[in-house]
Design a protein around this motif. Sequence first.
Motif, PDB file in Angstrom:
ATOM      1  N   ASN A  88      66.538  27.596  92.773  1.00 13.64           N
ATOM      2  CA  ASN A  88      65.420  28.457  93.146  1.00 13.64           C
ATOM      3  C   ASN A  88      64.373  28.541  92.045  1.00 13.64           C
ATOM      4  O   ASN A  88      63.172  28.547  92.327  1.00 13.64           O
ATOM      5  CB  ASN A  88      65.926  29.864  93.495  1.00 13.64           C
ATOM      6  N   VAL A  89      64.809  28.615  90.801  1.00  9.71           N
ATOM      7  CA  VAL A  89      63.822  28.771  89.730  1.00  9.71           C
ATOM      8  C   VAL A  89      63.013  27.493  89.537  1.00  9.71           C
ATOM      9  O   VAL A  89      61.801  27.547  89.267  1.00  9.71           O
ATOM     10  CB  VAL A  89      64.496  29.223  88.408  1.00  9.71           C
ATOM     11  N   VAL A  90      63.625  26.338  89.714  1.00  9.63           N
ATOM     12  CA  VAL A  90      62.871  25.076  89.638  1.00  9.63           C
ATOM     13  C   VAL A  90      61.896  24.996  90.809  1.00  9.63           C
ATOM     14  O   VAL A  90      60.730  24.607  90.650  1.00  9.63           O
ATOM     15  CB  VAL A  90      63.822  23.866  89.623  1.00  9.63           C
ATOM     16  N   GLY A  91      62.358  25.395  91.999  1.00  9.29           N
ATOM     17  CA  GLY A  91      61.487  25.384  93.167  1.00  9.29           C
ATOM     18  C   GLY A  91      60.322  26.341  93.024  1.00  9.29           C
ATOM     19  O   GLY A  91      59.178  26.006  93.360  1.00  9.29           O
ATOM     20  N   VAL A  92      60.583  27.532  92.517  1.00  8.39           N
ATOM     21  CA  VAL A  92      59.520  28.527  92.360  1.00  8.39           C
ATOM     22  C   VAL A  92      58.467  28.050  91.354  1.00  8.39           C
ATOM     23  O   VAL A  92      57.269  28.292  91.545  1.00  8.39           O
ATOM     24  CB  VAL A  92      60.107  29.890  91.951  1.00  8.39           C
ATOM     25  N   LEU A  93      58.885  27.380  90.284  1.00  6.20           N
ATOM     26  CA  LEU A  93      57.917  26.865  89.326  1.00  6.20           C
ATOM     27  C   LEU A  93      56.949  25.902  90.018  1.00  6.20           C
ATOM     28  O   LEU A  93      55.726  25.983  89.837  1.00  6.20           O
ATOM     29  CB  LEU A  93      58.632  26.168  88.176  1.00  6.20           C
ATOM     30  N   GLY A  94      57.494  24.992  90.830  1.00  5.54           N
ATOM     31  CA  GLY A  94      56.633  24.069  91.551  1.00  5.54           C
ATOM     32  C   GLY A  94      55.797  24.777  92.601  1.00  5.54           C
ATOM     33  O   GLY A  94      54.591  24.523  92.735  1.00  5.54           O
ATOM     34  N   GLY A  95      56.432  25.682  93.360  1.00  3.87           N
ATOM     35  CA  GLY A  95      55.718  26.392  94.412  1.00  3.87           C
ATOM     36  C   GLY A  95      54.632  27.296  93.873  1.00  3.87           C
ATOM     37  O   GLY A  95      53.595  27.496  94.508  1.00  3.87           O
ATOM     38  N   LEU A  96      54.833  27.849  92.683  1.00  4.66           N
ATOM     39  CA  LEU A  96      53.863  28.746  92.080  1.00  4.66           C
ATOM     40  C   LEU A  96      52.536  28.037  91.831  1.00  4.66           C
ATOM     41  O   LEU A  96      51.467  28.519  92.233  1.00  4.66           O
ATOM     42  CB  LEU A  96      54.430  29.287  90.759  1.00  4.66           C
ATOM     43  N   LEU A  97      52.585  26.892  91.177  1.00  5.29           N
ATOM     44  CA  LEU A  97      51.354  26.177  90.874  1.00  5.29           C
ATOM     45  C   LEU A  97      50.755  25.520  92.118  1.00  5.29           C
ATOM     46  O   LEU A  97      49.529  25.417  92.246  1.00  5.29           O
ATOM     47  CB  LEU A  97      51.605  25.137  89.782  1.00  5.29           C
ATOM     48  N   ALA A 190      71.201  23.876  99.660  1.00  2.70           N
ATOM     49  CA  ALA A 190      70.661  24.850  98.716  1.00  2.70           C
ATOM     50  C   ALA A 190      69.318  24.381  98.160  1.00  2.70           C
ATOM     51  O   ALA A 190      68.404  25.188  97.950  1.00  2.70           O
ATOM     52  CB  ALA A 190      71.648  25.091  97.586  1.00  2.70           C
ATOM     53  N   ALA A 191      69.192  23.084  97.919  1.00  7.47           N
ATOM     54  CA  ALA A 191      67.909  22.546  97.460  1.00  7.47           C
ATOM     55  C   ALA A 191      66.847  22.718  98.540  1.00  7.47           C
ATOM     56  O   ALA A 191      65.684  23.039  98.250  1.00  7.47           O
ATOM     57  CB  ALA A 191      68.068  21.067  97.091  1.00  7.47           C
ATOM     58  N   THR A 192      67.232  22.520  99.788  1.00  9.58           N
ATOM     59  CA  THR A 192      66.308  22.722 100.908  1.00  9.58           C
ATOM     60  C   THR A 192      65.849  24.174 100.965  1.00  9.58           C
ATOM     61  O   THR A 192      64.654  24.459 101.122  1.00  9.58           O
ATOM     62  CB  THR A 192      66.985  22.326 102.233  1.00  9.58           C
ATOM     63  N   ASP A 193      66.785  25.092 100.824  1.00  8.93           N
ATOM     64  CA  ASP A 193      66.438  26.511 100.819  1.00  8.93           C
ATOM     65  C   ASP A 193      65.467  26.835  99.689  1.00  8.93           C
ATOM     66  O   ASP A 193      64.505  27.592  99.869  1.00  8.93           O
ATOM     67  CB  ASP A 193      67.694  27.366 100.668  1.00  8.93           C
ATOM     68  N   ALA A 194      65.722  26.271  98.522  1.00  4.36           N
ATOM     69  CA  ALA A 194      64.887  26.565  97.361  1.00  4.36           C
ATOM     70  C   ALA A 194      63.462  26.067  97.571  1.00  4.36           C
ATOM     71  O   ALA A 194      62.492  26.772  97.243  1.00  4.36           O
ATOM     72  CB  ALA A 194      65.489  25.932  96.111  1.00  4.36           C
ATOM     73  N   LEU A 195      63.305  24.877  98.116  1.00  2.00           N
ATOM     74  CA  LEU A 195      61.965  24.334  98.340  1.00  2.00           C
ATOM     75  C   LEU A 195      61.260  25.087  99.464  1.00  2.00           C
ATOM     76  O   LEU A 195      60.072  25.401  99.364  1.00  2.00           O
ATOM     77  CB  LEU A 195      62.051  22.841  98.662  1.00  2.00           C
ATOM     78  N   ASP A 196      61.988  25.391 100.527  1.00  2.00           N
ATOM     79  CA  ASP A 196      61.380  26.058 101.676  1.00  2.00           C
ATOM     80  C   ASP A 196      60.918  27.469 101.332  1.00  2.00           C
ATOM     81  O   ASP A 196      59.893  27.942 101.829  1.00  2.00           O
ATOM     82  CB  ASP A 196      62.389  26.102 102.836  1.00  2.00           C
ATOM     83  N   SER A 197      61.676  28.151 100.496  1.00  2.00           N
ATOM     84  CA  SER A 197      61.340  29.543 100.183  1.00  2.00           C
ATOM     85  C   SER A 197      60.410  29.680  98.992  1.00  2.00           C
ATOM     86  O   SER A 197      59.872  30.763  98.748  1.00  2.00           O
ATOM     87  CB  SER A 197      62.616  30.355  99.939  1.00  2.00           C
ATOM     88  N   ALA A 198      60.179  28.596  98.237  1.00  2.00           N
ATOM     89  CA  ALA A 198      59.404  28.689  97.001  1.00  2.00           C
ATOM     90  C   ALA A 198      57.980  29.184  97.247  1.00  2.00           C
ATOM     91  O   ALA A 198      57.563  30.214  96.713  1.00  2.00           O
ATOM     92  CB  ALA A 198      59.385  27.335  96.293  1.00  2.00           C
TER      93      ALA A 198
END
Length: 266
Positions: A88-97, A190-198
Motif C-alpha cells: 500500500n505504501v509503495v502504491g500510495v507514493l505512485g498514486g499521490l504524484l 494484494a498488489a492489485t488492491d494497493a494499486l486500485d486504492s492508491a
Amino acid sequence: MTVPVRTTACDVTTPVARSLGRVSLYEGFEVRFGLPDTRGDWVLCSEFLGEPERFDGWRKALAEWLREQYGEAPDRTTAGYVMSWYLNVVGVLGGLLFHTERRVPSLRPADVAVKVAAEGRPHVVGVALLADEFACLPDDPEAGHPAATAVADETALAALLRARFAAHSAQFVGAFGPTVRLGRRMLWAAATDALDSAAWTVGQLCGDETAGVMDSALLLPAKLDPFTSASTLRATGTGWTRRRESCCFHFVLPNAEACTTCPRVC
C-alpha cells in the motif's frame, strides 16, 4: 548483504521534490524526498527485498503487539498485515504524484524507503522518494527538465505507473512469498488492491474522491496481468466502495470480524 544508500545525490529543488513538498496525507504520516542525515528507522525497500529476514523481524514486532491487543498473533494475520502495509505504501507514493501532479516517479526498490513505527503498532508511518527522475505529460511545466520524460497522454502515463508498480511488486512477491504461507495469487491480489486504492485514497484525502476514482479506472481499466482484476470501485447510496481482492486475515483474531470490503464478505 549490504545495500548502498543514496542520501546525498537527492536534489530537494528538483520538480519531483517540489511536488512532494506540496502535498500531505494522513496526520502523523511523513512523505518526504530524500532521507534525513540520521536514518533512524528508515529502511530502503531494496534492503527489505535483498534481506527478506527483515520481514521476519517486522512480523515478530507485529506479533508482539497483536498478542497485547488480542491475546493471539496468527501467522496468517502477521503475514497479511505486513503484505498490505508494504504494498500500500509503495502504491500510495505512485498514486499521490499521479493524482496531484500527473507525474510518475521511479518506484525501483532502491529509490523508495519506508519508516515503520518503532513503538506501539509497527505500521508504516512514512515513505521517502530518493530519485529525481519522473515521467509527465507534454504540457507539464517541467517537461523540459533533465530529470523528466514526457509521455503521450494520460493513458500512457497510467500505463507507466502500472508497469513500475508491477515491477516493484514482482520483486516483493519473489522476496516475501517464500517467507510466508500465502499463495502467489494472494500476493498479486494484494498488489492489485494497493494499486486500485492508491489514487482513490489520495483523492479522498485531497478533497476530490471522484477524481481519485477516475484515476483508479485509468490505472486498472481491465484485468491486466499480473494484476488479478480491473478496478473494483463502485458507487453506493452513501459513496464509493470497492471489493478487496486479497485478505489481511484480521478476521482470524479473537472476537474480530471481517473487514466490510473483504472478499469473504462481498
